[in-house]
Write a protein that holds these residues in place. Structure first.
Motif: not given
Length: 262
Positions: A170-182
């Motif tokens: 859900r967070l990656l949907h709100h904030e599609p950043s590379c650090v969140v993806a990591l």
């Protein structure tokens, strides 16, 4: 120039320019909270995990960010304001166990949870629940919910990684950043095993900006270690060590390398 020096300089410029202090009207406050929240987030992040130097934490900055968070919540009791303050409290509640007596970094899984600040964590968990249930919640509320799951676990082994991985989706949907993806890749590894995480992290090793982010290589090294790929783990720990700027993190990475050699 330190943050305190910058604040002093800013005050002097305001005085010299004779800019009057005026409390904004309610309709003028609406567009401003996002920027204020971001500044508080950055101040606490530097206090929680210093970008460089001899110490992991700068507790003066962390405490100031929490104070500002309470003030902002009184002015703007929105979901994200509550979520950010919950996130700060939940992380600050673990401050006494993040380093040992020598100032060395202690990983979350090895921290003595009986020494966490139970009162601060209880407030943070309640605020995180309220923020996630509120309309208009976003990335701060979701980050707080993730940290709350860690705070609820009595031991590292009891951590609900399936729930954390779902919150990262859900967070990656709100904030599609590379650090969140990591971070999501690490959560998936903890849920499904190191190979599942490695399949997601390895493409990141050569992609900017994660290619020059020390925690990308540290995470890869840790998963390689867990998967018994010790040669790959050694290479990635070495790369992380080259990139790390905080001395306690550098000592931690050296210990990990020594453990592999042993």
């Amino acid at each position: 120039m330190t943050l305190a020096q910058r604040i002093v300089c800013a005050r002097a410029k305001i005085c010299d320019a004779r800019i009057p202090y005026e409390v904004p009207e309610l309709d003028q406050l609406a567009p401003r909270p996002d920027s204020v929240l971001r500044v508080i987030y950055l101040v606490f992040t530097e206090g929680y995990s210093a970008s460089g130097g001899e110490h992991v934490q700068r507790l003066d900055l962390a405490a100031e960010a929490i104070r500002l968070g309470w003030l902002l919540l009184r002015l703007c009791p929105e979901a994200e304001t509550r979520g950010l303050l919950a996130l700060r409290l939940l992380r600050h509640g673990r401050r006494s166990t993040r380093t040992d007596a020598a100032g060395d970094l202690v990983p979350l899984e090895d921290q003595d949870r009986s020494l966490w600040d139970a009162h601060e964590l209880a407030i943070g968990r309640a605020m995180a629940r309220d923020a996630l249930r509120a309309r208009g919640h976003g990335s701060y509320a979701l980050q707080a919910a993730i940290v709350a799951v860690h705070a609820e676990a009595g031991t590292a082994a009891q951590t609900d990684w399936a729930r954390i991985a779902g919150l990262y989706d859900r967070l990656l949907h709100h904030e599609p950043s590379c650090v969140v993806a990591l971070n999501r890749a690490v959560a998936i590894a903890m849920r499904d095993g190191p190979q599942a995480g490695l399949a997601r992290i390895e493409p990141m090793l050569n992609e900017p900006p994660l290619a020059t982010y020390h925690l990308t290589h540290a995470a890869h090294a840790d998963l390689c270690r867990r998967a018994d790929r010790l040669a790959d783990a050694r290479l990635s720990y070495g790369r992380a060590l080259d990139l790390a700027r905080q001395e306690p993190e550098r000592r931690f990475l050296r210990r990990r390398l020594a453990e592999l050699d042993a």
